[in-house]
Design a protein around this motif. Structure first.
Motif, PDB file in Angstrom:
ATOM      1  N   PHE A 164       0.826  -1.212   0.000  1.00 55.84           N
ATOM      2  CA  PHE A 164       0.000   0.000   0.000  1.00 55.84           C
ATOM      3  C   PHE A 164       0.861   1.262   0.000  1.00 55.84           C
ATOM      4  N   TYR A 165       1.973   1.220   0.718  1.00 55.77           N
ATOM      5  CA  TYR A 165       2.804   2.421   0.845  1.00 55.77           C
ATOM      6  C   TYR A 165       3.695   2.647  -0.379  1.00 55.77           C
ATOM      7  N   HIS A 166       4.407   1.609  -0.793  1.00 55.13           N
ATOM      8  CA  HIS A 166       5.410   1.778  -1.855  1.00 55.13           C
ATOM      9  C   HIS A 166       4.797   1.729  -3.260  1.00 55.13           C
ATOM     10  N   TYR A 167       3.813   0.868  -3.474  1.00 55.89           N
ATOM     11  CA  TYR A 167       3.177   0.789  -4.788  1.00 55.89           C
ATOM     12  C   TYR A 167       1.952   1.702  -4.902  1.00 55.89           C
ATOM     13  N   GLY A 168       1.270   1.926  -3.780  1.00 50.63           N
ATOM     14  CA  GLY A 168       0.091   2.780  -3.802  1.00 50.63           C
ATOM     15  C   GLY A 168       0.344   4.190  -3.331  1.00 50.63           C
ATOM     16  N   GLU A 169       1.497   4.408  -2.692  1.00 51.93           N
ATOM     17  CA  GLU A 169       1.850   5.728  -2.148  1.00 51.93           C
ATOM     18  C   GLU A 169       0.769   6.229  -1.181  1.00 51.93           C
ATOM     19  N   GLU A 170       0.229   5.274  -0.420  1.00 53.59           N
ATOM     20  CA  GLU A 170      -0.784   5.581   0.578  1.00 53.59           C
ATOM     21  C   GLU A 170      -0.117   5.881   1.920  1.00 53.59           C
ATOM     22  N   ARG A 171      -0.311   7.094   2.422  1.00 57.74           N
ATOM     23  CA  ARG A 171       0.353   7.518   3.657  1.00 57.74           C
ATOM     24  C   ARG A 171      -0.136   6.735   4.876  1.00 57.74           C
ATOM     25  N   ARG A 172      -1.373   6.288   4.867  1.00 54.48           N
ATOM     26  CA  ARG A 172      -1.910   5.549   6.016  1.00 54.48           C
ATOM     27  C   ARG A 172      -1.872   4.040   5.765  1.00 54.48           C
ATOM     28  N   ALA A 173      -0.812   3.604   5.114  1.00 49.84           N
ATOM     29  CA  ALA A 173      -0.695   2.201   4.725  1.00 49.84           C
ATOM     30  C   ALA A 173      -0.737   1.255   5.921  1.00 49.84           C
ATOM     31  N   ARG A 174      -0.056   1.610   6.993  1.00 52.73           N
ATOM     32  CA  ARG A 174      -0.025   0.716   8.156  1.00 52.73           C
ATOM     33  C   ARG A 174      -1.406   0.563   8.776  1.00 52.73           C
ATOM     34  N   ALA A 175      -2.138   1.667   8.891  1.00 48.56           N
ATOM     35  CA  ALA A 175      -3.474   1.604   9.482  1.00 48.56           C
ATOM     36  C   ALA A 175      -4.405   0.760   8.622  1.00 48.56           C
ATOM     37  N   VAL A 176      -4.307   0.916   7.298  1.00 47.85           N
ATOM     38  CA  VAL A 176      -5.155   0.129   6.405  1.00 47.85           C
ATOM     39  C   VAL A 176      -4.793  -1.345   6.500  1.00 47.85           C
ATOM     40  N   ALA A 177      -3.504  -1.656   6.494  1.00 48.67           N
ATOM     41  CA  ALA A 177      -3.068  -3.053   6.587  1.00 48.67           C
ATOM     42  C   ALA A 177      -3.545  -3.690   7.884  1.00 48.67           C
ATOM     43  N   ARG A 178      -3.447  -2.938   8.974  1.00 47.25           N
ATOM     44  CA  ARG A 178      -3.892  -3.471  10.273  1.00 47.25           C
ATOM     45  C   ARG A 178      -5.391  -3.747  10.252  1.00 47.25           C
ATOM     46  N   ALA A 179      -6.155  -2.844   9.672  1.00 47.40           N
ATOM     47  CA  ALA A 179      -7.609  -3.030   9.593  1.00 47.40           C
ATOM     48  C   ALA A 179      -7.970  -4.207   8.697  1.00 47.40           C
ATOM     49  N   VAL A 180      -7.225  -4.415   7.630  1.00 47.65           N
ATOM     50  CA  VAL A 180      -7.470  -5.553   6.740  1.00 47.65           C
ATOM     51  C   VAL A 180      -7.271  -6.863   7.504  1.00 47.65           C
ATOM     52  N   ILE A 181      -6.185  -6.946   8.266  1.00 53.88           N
ATOM     53  CA  ILE A 181      -5.899  -8.160   9.028  1.00 53.88           C
ATOM     54  C   ILE A 181      -7.018  -8.441  10.026  1.00 53.88           C
ATOM     55  N   GLU A 182      -7.452  -7.388  10.738  1.00 58.11           N
ATOM     56  CA  GLU A 182      -8.506  -7.566  11.739  1.00 58.11           C
ATOM     57  C   GLU A 182      -9.827  -7.979  11.085  1.00 58.11           C
ATOM     58  N   THR A 183     -10.137  -7.384   9.956  1.00 59.79           N
ATOM     59  CA  THR A 183     -11.409  -7.664   9.285  1.00 59.79           C
ATOM     60  C   THR A 183     -11.439  -9.062   8.687  1.00 59.79           C
ATOM     61  N   ARG A 184     -10.342  -9.489   8.086  1.00 62.24           N
ATOM     62  CA  ARG A 184     -10.355 -10.790   7.410  1.00 62.24           C
ATOM     63  C   ARG A 184     -10.402 -11.950   8.399  1.00 62.24           C
TER      64      ARG A 184
END
Length: 349
Positions: A164-184
């Motif tokens: 998310f951060y390096h390919y998507g240049e999303e500044r909140r990449a860590r928060a999104v990744a954490r939410a994905v893990i919790e949701t899945r």
């Protein structure tokens, strides 16, 4: 999600299509298509560039390449119409030199690459490239191999954050990744809307800004299809297959792609500063390209008005010299790769 263009118009395959090739006149000028010759359209799509190349000179012929089976199937009518002037080959443009030699061509006069996802892919919900219409979380250009859903449901938090951060240049990449893990943990991700809604709940959309899921979807698509790695391989393949005077023209749609193309031409035209952060000092080599554009060429206001998806397009081009092709540039290869975090090296993050 940036695409190559859309809108009404005459399709390359003989009927109406929603695909409009971006920077078409500028591409044809940079390719110098009026001189006649053999060209490679490495991203055939709906055949917009190919049609223009064929129409520019009675002796022009094209090898069209696309990794999407739908694009290959959609081009069969154009192949039949143009007979021996067009050969359409399923494959990746990173292999364009070997594809050309397999078709009996040891060198070609021009290569054009239109990087990124096509409008047809974006607009077809079942392909899963866009969050605008709900569909399966897929994003596979070749329609085989691991999908975006596989990546989202199976990757570690660190891997997702890096994507998310390096390919998507999303500044909140860590928060999104954490939410994905919790949701899945409760339910695996299956659709584009599931993921887009989760991201929208975490990231506030700015007035007149892009959709909050745009950057994450971009990062996933690049990772699923190894888009930056393919671009790097294609640039070097073009260097190997172009004859002296042959033209390489590349149209990009976001900064990651453009950075790679810019660095490639900077080194290969001899303009790269020695010892820069991305381009370490190496022994001087004879330039393999002469610059055609001294900077990126963008769309006109008129083109953007006709086709809003063209707004981020940048064109860079070079003409092949008679110097031998060089070894692949490790500097731009690194730009295409995710950094090796401690977790992905096997250690602790």
């Amino acid at each position: 999600m940036m695409g190559r263009g859309d809108g009404p118009g005459a399709g390359a395959a003989g009927g109406p299509t929603r695909h409009v090739p971006v920077l078409l006149a500028e591409v044809c000028t940079a390719l110098d298509v009026k001189r006649g010759g053999m060209f490679i359209d490495g991203t055939f799509g709906a055949g917009g560039y190919t049609r223009a190349i064929i129409d520019a000179h009675s002796h022009n012929t094209v090898i069209g390449i696309d990794r999407d089976p739908d694009a290959i199937a959609g081009g069969t009518a154009l192949v039949a119409k143009l007979k021996k002037r067009l050969v359409l080959v399923p494959g990746r443009f990173g292999d364009l030199d070997t594809i050309a030699t397999s078709q009996g061509h040891e060198s070609v006069d021009g290569v054009v690459l239109d990087i990124g996802v096509s409008s047809m892919q974006l607009d077809e919900a079942e392909r899963g490239f866009s969050f605008r219409n709900d569909g399966p979380l897929d994003m596979r250009m070749e329609q085989e191999g691991p999908s975006a859903a596989d990546l989202v449901n199976e990757s570690s938090e660190a891997e997702l954050a890096d994507i998310f951060y390096h390919y998507g240049e999303e500044r909140r990449a860590r928060a999104v990744a954490r939410a994905v893990i919790e949701t899945r943990r409760r339910q695996p991700f299956e659709t584009t809307r599931q993921l887009a809604d989760l991201i929208a709940s975490l990231i506030r959309q700015e007035p007149n800004g892009i959709h909050p899921a745009t950057r994450v979807f971009q990062g996933l698509r690049i990772a699923v299809n190894d888009e930056l790695g393919e671009l790097v391989r294609a640039l070097h393949a073009a260097e190997r297959i172009l004859k002296p005077g042959g033209r390489l023209v590349v149209v990009t749609f976001h900064s990651l792609e453009d950075r790679i193309v810019k660095q490639f031409f900077s080194v290969r035209t001899g303009r790269a500063p020695s010892g820069s952060r991305h381009l370490p000092t190496t022994a001087a080599a004879q330039p393999t390209f002469d610059a055609i554009t001294r900077g990126p060429i963008g769309p006109s206001d008129q083109e953007i008005a006709r086709n809003p998806r063209a707004r981020s397009a940048k064109l860079r081009a070079g003409a092949r010299t008679d110097a031998p092709a060089q070894e692949p540039l490790s500097a731009i290869t690194m730009l295409a790769e995710l950094p090796q975090t401690a977790e992905r090296r096997g250690g602790r993050r």
